[in-house]
Design a protein around this motif. Structure first.
Motif, PDB file in Angstrom:
ATOM      1  N   UNK A   1      76.389 -51.898 -58.261  1.00  0.00           N
ATOM      2  CA  UNK A   1      76.587 -53.241 -57.719  1.00  0.00           C
ATOM      3  C   UNK A   1      75.323 -54.063 -57.911  1.00  0.00           C
ATOM      4  N   UNK A   2      75.492 -55.372 -57.815  1.00  0.00           N
ATOM      5  CA  UNK A   2      74.345 -56.278 -57.946  1.00  0.00           C
ATOM      6  C   UNK A   2      73.316 -55.977 -56.851  1.00  0.00           C
ATOM      7  N   UNK A   3      72.040 -55.912 -57.255  1.00  0.00           N
ATOM      8  CA  UNK A   3      70.979 -55.658 -56.287  1.00  0.00           C
ATOM      9  C   UNK A   3      70.659 -54.193 -56.113  1.00  0.00           C
ATOM     10  N   UNK A   4      71.522 -53.292 -56.668  1.00  0.00           N
ATOM     11  CA  UNK A   4      71.240 -51.855 -56.580  1.00  0.00           C
ATOM     12  C   UNK A   4      70.268 -51.452 -57.687  1.00  0.00           C
ATOM     13  N   UNK A   5      69.484 -50.414 -57.411  1.00  0.00           N
ATOM     14  CA  UNK A   5      68.507 -49.948 -58.407  1.00  0.00           C
ATOM     15  C   UNK A   5      68.760 -48.491 -58.726  1.00  0.00           C
ATOM     16  N   UNK A   6      68.431 -48.103 -59.967  1.00  0.00           N
ATOM     17  CA  UNK A   6      68.459 -46.689 -60.326  1.00  0.00           C
ATOM     18  C   UNK A   6      67.042 -46.153 -60.150  1.00  0.00           C
ATOM     19  N   UNK A   7      66.922 -45.051 -59.400  1.00  0.00           N
ATOM     20  CA  UNK A   7      65.597 -44.470 -59.125  1.00  0.00           C
ATOM     21  C   UNK A   7      65.680 -42.983 -59.444  1.00  0.00           C
ATOM     22  N   UNK A   8      64.950 -42.558 -60.507  1.00  0.00           N
ATOM     23  CA  UNK A   8      64.989 -41.138 -60.881  1.00  0.00           C
ATOM     24  C   UNK A   8      63.751 -40.802 -61.728  1.00  0.00           C
ATOM     25  N   UNK A   9      63.152 -39.608 -61.525  1.00  0.00           N
ATOM     26  CA  UNK A   9      61.971 -39.212 -62.331  1.00  0.00           C
ATOM     27  C   UNK A   9      62.248 -39.242 -63.823  1.00  0.00           C
ATOM     28  N   UNK A  10      63.522 -38.996 -64.243  1.00  0.00           N
ATOM     29  CA  UNK A  10      63.840 -39.017 -65.676  1.00  0.00           C
ATOM     30  C   UNK A  10      63.567 -40.392 -66.278  1.00  0.00           C
ATOM     31  N   UNK A  11      63.847 -41.441 -65.503  1.00  0.00           N
ATOM     32  CA  UNK A  11      63.601 -42.806 -65.995  1.00  0.00           C
ATOM     33  C   UNK A  11      62.108 -42.982 -66.262  1.00  0.00           C
ATOM     34  N   UNK A  12      61.273 -42.511 -65.325  1.00  0.00           N
ATOM     35  CA  UNK A  12      59.811 -42.606 -65.500  1.00  0.00           C
ATOM     36  C   UNK A  12      59.372 -41.916 -66.786  1.00  0.00           C
ATOM     37  N   UNK A  13      59.888 -40.696 -66.998  1.00  0.00           N
ATOM     38  CA  UNK A  13      59.478 -39.924 -68.181  1.00  0.00           C
ATOM     39  C   UNK A  13      59.923 -40.616 -69.464  1.00  0.00           C
ATOM     40  N   UNK A  14      61.140 -41.162 -69.434  1.00  0.00           N
ATOM     41  CA  UNK A  14      61.667 -41.858 -70.610  1.00  0.00           C
ATOM     42  C   UNK A  14      60.783 -43.064 -70.956  1.00  0.00           C
TER      43      UNK A  14
END
Length: 897
Positions: free
Chosen positions: A608-621
Motif C-alpha cells: 500500500x501507499x506509504x508502506x516500506x520494504x525493510x530487509x537486510x537483503x535489500x541492504x546487501x543488494x
C-alpha cells in the motif's frame, strides 16, 4: 558449518587484528614512560626535543625514538590542551608513522593523533606537511595543535591562498606545516616556474599526513591541478553552439547514466551538420568527420555534456553571475576551480552568464603524482576500508582499522524502501517530527542542494525549526555542525564528508564560548566556560535520555564511503544514536541499477501507499550496486593516471633539470655541449653520413650556421679543399663557435655571462615545456580514436609523446644556442646600464611578490612579465590584475582551469 577462512580468523585473528596486537608492547612502553615525563618541567620537555633531535641526526632510527617521542607529545598535549591521548590514539599515530592509513571513527580525536607522528618525523629537520581539506581546518588545526608543538619547542606554520610570499616561505621553513592539498600542489608547480633556489617554497617532500585521506587522495584526485594563462576569447562560438543543443530530440543522443557518458547518434550527427551549416559554423558540404571540423565537434560535445550531464544546484550553482562548481563529496563550493577543455565555458553559455575566456596550461600535476613525491605518506579518515585496493595499488598505502576508545553503541537500522520519492519524504518528515517532539537531535542527510531545500520546505510547512547546511550556507558550516547535537536540533546537510567539526551531544562547548565572547568581549572567559560546561552537561543528559543523535539519509550515495561518513556522525565516543536510510524506487541509484524488478515485486506483494520494504537483503543488494560503481570509478581514475604517468616521467626530467640549473654555479659546459649537439644535427641534415662531397648542401649549412650559431664561416670553400671530410668540418665549426662564445664571455665578464646563460636556459625550458603541454593535451584528446583502428590508445600516446619530448629537447638545444650566439657584447657603459636594469627588475619582482599588486587599466605593475607568474605578486582574486587590463585578477591572469 563454518568455512576454513572463518575458522582461521577465529584462531589466528584477521590481518587487522594482528597489526593492532603488534602495537600493544609499544603502547605499554609509552605508558610506562608517562610518570617520568610528567615530572619534567616545561623547559625539560623542550630539552627532551633537542636530545631526540640530536640522536635522530646522529643516526638513531625514528622507530627507536618512538616511545620517548610519543610520551613527550602526550605530556605536552596534556599541559597545552588539557587532553591526555587514549591508547587508541597512540595506536593511530604509530600506524601513521609507519606509512599507513589509520581508519578512526568520527570523534576519536584524529587531529590530536597527527601530532605524534608529525613531531617524531620532524626531528630529522626536513619538515612535515599536515594536509587538510580546506583552509578553515588548516588554520584551526595549526593554531590548536601549534600549542602542543610550542610546548615541545617546535615551530608550526600554516599555508593559505594569496598569502604574501615571504610569510609563505617562512611557514614552509617551520618544523610542521599545515596546508590544503590544493595549495601544496600549486606551490609545487609555482616552485618549478621560479628562477632561483632561494625563492623555492618546498625544499623537501619528507613526510605528509593527509587528513580526510579518502576525500583528498581519491575523490579530489579525479581533477588535476592546473596553473593556466588566458587563451583566445571564443565566447561567440560557445553561445552559437549552445543555441543548437535545446533543439535536439531524445533520438539525437544516447545518455548512459551508469558511465556518466553522452554521445550523438547517427541521426543526431546528421541533424547537427544541418544546423551548424545553417548557422555558418560548418562550411557548406562539410562533414563533422572532416579533420577541419575537429574544433567544432569538440565544442558541440562539450555543450551536449553541459546540458545533459551537469545539473544546476547539484553539480554547480550560479552565484554573482559566475558558475561555481560544487564538490559532489563534501557539498562545498569550489571557488576558483574551473573545468578545462571548454566544458566550463559551455555551462556558462547554457546558464547565459558571462563566458570567461579559455585558458592555456602553464603547468599541471595530478594529486596522485604530487603525493607520490613524498618519501613517506600516511593518512587518516573515518572511512577508508572500502577503497583499500585503490590506496594500495596507486599509493602503496595499507589501511588499518583502529579500534574505538569506547564500544560503539549506535544502532544502524536496515534501509527503508518506498515506491515513490513523495512517500519517502513524507515518512522522513513524520519520523523527524516524532524525534523532535521528544528533544532528540536529528540530522537529515541529502545528496544535493535541491533535495535539501525540498526537505527544508516540508519541515517549514510542519512548523519544525531547523538549520540547512549546503553550498549556499558554506560560511556558517562550523557553527551549524557544532549546534547539530543540541536538544531539539534539526539539521539538514548536503554531504557531510570532511566537515572537521564534531557533532557533540548537547552542543560544542568551545564554539559556544567563542560565540559569546565575540558578542561580549568583556565577559570573564573562565566564568563563562564554567557556566557553559554546566549547561552542556545538563543538556547532554537530556539528549542521551532522548536516544542520542538520529541520522536520517534521503538516499544512498554512489560511494559506500560517503554513506558511512554520514552514519559516523552519530555514536561519537560510545554515545547512543540511530541511523536510517530512506530510499525510493525513483532514486538515481535504484533507478539505474534494476529497480524495475523490485517495482514488480512490490506490486505483486500488494504494498500500500506509504508502506516500506525493510530487509537486510535489500541492504546487501544496494551495497553490491555501490561496489560496482566504485570499481568503475576506480578504473576511470586508473586510466587517467596511466596517461598522466607518461607525462609525469617527462615532468620529473624537466623539473629535475631546472633544479640542477638553478643550483649550478657554472653552466658553460652544459651550453657548450648543447651547441656541439646542434652542430652535429646540422651536419646530419646537410652532410649526411656515408655521402659524397658533391651531395652535401654546404650553402644551406653556411646559412644555418650563421642563423643558429652566429658564425659566418666559409663552409663552401672548406668543402672544396682536398681531403676535407665531414669530421674536419665539424671540428672547424666547433672551434669557430667556441671562440665566438669565449669572446662574448670576455666582453660580458664571466659572472654576467654565467647569469645570462642561466636565465636563457630557464626561460627557454619553461617556454618549450608549456608548448609541449599544449601539444600533449591535443594528442590526449584525439588518441582515443585510435582504438577504432585496433591500436591501444595508451601505447600510441606513450610512443608519440616520447617522440614529441625528444623533439622538444632538440628544439631546446637549438633555441638556447641561437639566443646565446646572438647576444651582442656591450661596452662598459652599456654593461652598467644593463646591470642597473636587471637590479631594478629584480627589486620590482621582489616587491611585487611581497604584496598584492594594483594597477590602473592600461598600465602593467612594475616588473610584470606576461609569461612569468613569479612576477605577478600575490593579488587576491578580487584585486585588479597586475597586467594592467583593468579586470579583476580572477577574470584575467588569475584564472584556474
Amino acid at each position: 558449518m563454518l568455512g576454513i577462512g572463518t575458522i582461521a580468523k577465529k584462531v589466528f585473528g584477521t590481518p587487522n587484528d594482528r597489526k593492532i596486537k603488534a602495537t600493544k608492547p609499544l603502547i605499554a612502553k609509552i605508558n610506562a614512560l608517562e610518570p617520568e615525563f610528567q615530572k619534567l618541567s616545561d623547559e625539560g620537555l623542550k630539552d627532551k626535543t633537542n636530545e631526540l633531535r640530536k640522536r635522530a641526526l646522529e643516526g638513531t632510527s625514528l622507530d627507536e625514538l618512538l616511545p620517548e617521542a610519543f610520551a613527550n607529545v602526550r605530556e605536552a598535549a596534556r599541559r597545552a590542551l588539557g587532553l591526555r591521548a587514549f591508547d587508541t590514539q597512540l595506536m593511530g599515530g604509530t600506524f601513521l608513522h609507519q606509512g599507513s592509513i589509520s581508519e578512526m571513527k568520527t570523534g576519536e580525536g584524529k587531529t590530536l593523533v597527527a601530532t605524534f607522528p608529525a613531531y617524531l618525523n620532524a626531528l630529522t629537520g626536513k619538515g612535515v606537511h599536515v594536509v587538510t581539506v580546506n583552509e578553515y581546518l588548516a588554520k584551526r588545526d595549526s593554531e590548536w595543535m601549534g600549542k602542543v608543538f610550542a610546548q615541545l619547542g617546535m615551530t608550526t606554520g600554516v599555508i593559505w591562498s594569496n598569502m604574501p610570499e615571504a610569510e609563505k616561505k617562512s611557514a614552509y621553513d617551520c618544523d610542521i606545516t599545515y596546508a590544503t592539498n590544493n595549495e601544496l600542489g600549486f606551490d609545487y608547480l609555482r616552485d618549478n616556474m621560479k628562477s632561483d633556489l632561494d625563492q623555492l617554497f618546498q625544499k623537501y617532500h619528507n613526510f605528509a599526513i593527509v587528513d580526510e585521506v579518502d576525500s583528498i587522495l581519491i575523490d579530489e584526485a579525479r581533477t588535476p591541478l592546473i596553473i593556466s594563462g588566458p587563451a583566445e576569447d571564443r565566447s561567440d562560438l560557445y553561445s552559437s553552439i549552445d543555441q543548437v543543443i535545446p533543439l535536439l530530440s531524445d533520438d539525437h543522443y544516447e545518455l548512459d547514466e551508469k558511465t556518466k557518458g553522452v554521445t550523438f547518434t547517427d541521426e543526431g550527427n546528421e541533424y547537427l551538420e544541418q544546423q551548424l551549416q545553417e548557422r555558418g559554423l560548418l562550411t557548406e558540404g562539410a562533414s563533422l568527420y572532416d579533420p577541419e571540423s575537429t574544433s567544432v565537434v569538440h565544442h558541440v560535445n562539450q555543450a551536449l555534456r553541459a546540458h545533459k550531464l551537469f545539473q544546476r544546484d547539484k553539480d554547480y550553482i550560479v552565484r554573482d553571475g559566475e558558475v561555481v562548481l560544487i564538490d559532489e563529496f563534501t557539498g562545498r563550493m569550489m571557488a576558483g576551480r574551473r573545468m578545462s577543455e571548454g566544458l566550463h565555458q559551455a555551462i556558462e553559455a547554457k546558464e547565459n552568464v558571462t563566458i570567461q575566456p579559455e585558458n592555456t596550461t602553464l603547468a599541471s600535476v595530478t594529486f596522485q603524482n604530487y603525493f607520490r613525491l613524498y618519501d613517506k605518506l600516511s593518512g587518516m579518515t573515518g572511512t577508508a576500508l572500502t577503497e583499500a585496493e585503490e590506496f594500495s595499488e596507486i599509493y602503496g598505502l595499507g589501511v588499518v582499522e583502529v579500534p574505538t576508545n569506547k564500544p560503539i553503541a549506535r544502532i544502524d537500522e536496515d534501509d527503508r524502501v518506498y515506491r515513490t520519492a513523495a512517500e519517502k519524504y513524507t515518512a522522513m518528515i513524520d519520523e523527524a517530527k516524532v524525534a523532535h517532539a521528544k528533544g532528540q537531535p536529528v540530522l537529515l542527510g541529502t545528496t544535493s542542494i535541491e533535495k535539501s531545500e525540498l526537505l527544508s520546505q516540508l519541515l517549514e510547512k510542519e512548523g519544525v525549526k531547523h538549520n540547512v547546511l549546503n553550498a549556499r550556507q558554506h560560511e556558517q558550516e562550523a557553527q551549524i555542525v557544532a549546534d547539530a547535537g543540541r536538544l531539539n536540533a534539526v539539521t539538514i546537510a548536503t554531504n557531510m564528508a570532511g566537515r572537521g567539526t564534531d557533532i557533540q551531544l548537547g552542543g560544542n562547548v568551545e564554539m559556544k564560548v567563542l560565540e559569546v565572547l565575540e558578542q561580549n568581549p568583556d565577559a570573564d572567559p573562565v566564568a563563562l566556560r564554567a557556566e557553559e560546561e554546566a549547561r552542556h552537561e545538563e543538556e547532554k543528559k537530556k539528549v542521551l535520555e532522548a536516544g542520542g543523535l538520529m541520522v536520517m539519509a534521503s538516499e544512498r550515495h554512489e560511494s559506500r564511503r560517503i554513506d558511512n561518513q554520514l552514519r559516523g556522525r552519530s555514536g561519537r565516543q560510545g554515545d547512543p544514536g540511530t541511523t536510517r536510510f530512506y530510499l525510493s524506487l525513483e532514486d538515481d541509484l535504484m533507478r539505474i541499477f534494476g529497480s524495475e524488478r523490485l517495482d514488480k515485486l512490490l506490486t505483486t506483494l500488494g504494498m500500500k501507499e506509504g508502506e516500506a520494504i525493510i530487509h537486510p537483503w535489500v541492504n546487501k543488494s544496494l551495497e553490491r550496486a555501490q561496489a560496482k560503481v566504485e570499481g568503475r570509478n576506480f578504473d576511470m581514475r586508473k586510466n587517467v593516471l596511466k596517461f598522466d604517468d607518461v607525462m609525469n616521467d617527462q615532468r620529473k626530467v624537466i623539473f629535475g633539470q631546472r633544479r640542477e640549473i638553478m643550483a649550478a654555479a657554472d653552466l658553460s659546459d652544459i651550453v657548450g655541449d648543447m651547441r656541439h649537439e646542434v652542430i652535429d644535427d646540422l651536419l646530419d641534415v646537410h652532410m649526411p653520413p656515408k655521402t659524397y662531397a658533391d651531395q652535401w648542401d654546404t650553402e644551406a649549412l653556411h646559412d644555418q650556421a650563421l642563423e643558429k650559431l652566429g658564425i659566418d664561416v666559409p663552409v663552401v670553400d672548406w668543402a672544396a679543399e682536398e681531403g676535407v671530410d665531414d669530421e674536419e668540418i665539424r671540428e672547424r665549426l666547433i672551434k669557430e663557435s667556441d671562440e665566438l662564445m669565449a669572446k662574448k664571455a670576455s666582453a660580458f665578464g664571466p659572472e654576467n655571462m654565467r647569469n645570462i646563460e642561466k636565465q636563457i636556459l630557464l626561460q627557454t625550458i619553461d617556454t618549450k615545456w608549456r608548448e609541449h603541454l599544449l601539444t600533449l593535451e591535443h594528442l590526449r584528446s584525439v588518441v582515443g580514436f585510435r582504438g577504432y583502428a585496433q591500436r591501444d590508445p595508451l601505447n600510441e600516446y606513450k610512443n608519440e609523446s616520447f617522440q614529441l619530448f625528444e623533439s622538444m629537447l632538440d628544439g631546446l638545444r637549438e633555441t638556447v644556442s641561437q639566443q646565446l650566439s646572438h647576444i651582442r657584447p656591450m661596452n662598459e657603459e652599456e654593461q652598467q646600464k644593463m646591470l642597473l636594469e636587471m637590479a631594478a627588475r629584480q627589486a620590482a619582482m621582489q616587491s611585487a611578490a611581497s604584496a598584492p599588486v594594483q594597477a590602473p587599466a592600461g598600465e602593467a605593475a612594475p616588473g610584470f612579465v606576461e609569461d612569468d607568474p613569479t612576477t605577478w605578486g600575490s593579488p587576491s582574486r578580487n584585486d585588479k590584475c597586475p597586467c594592467g587590463s583593468g579586470q579583476k585578477f580572477k577574470h584575467c591572469h588569475g584564472k584556474l582551469a
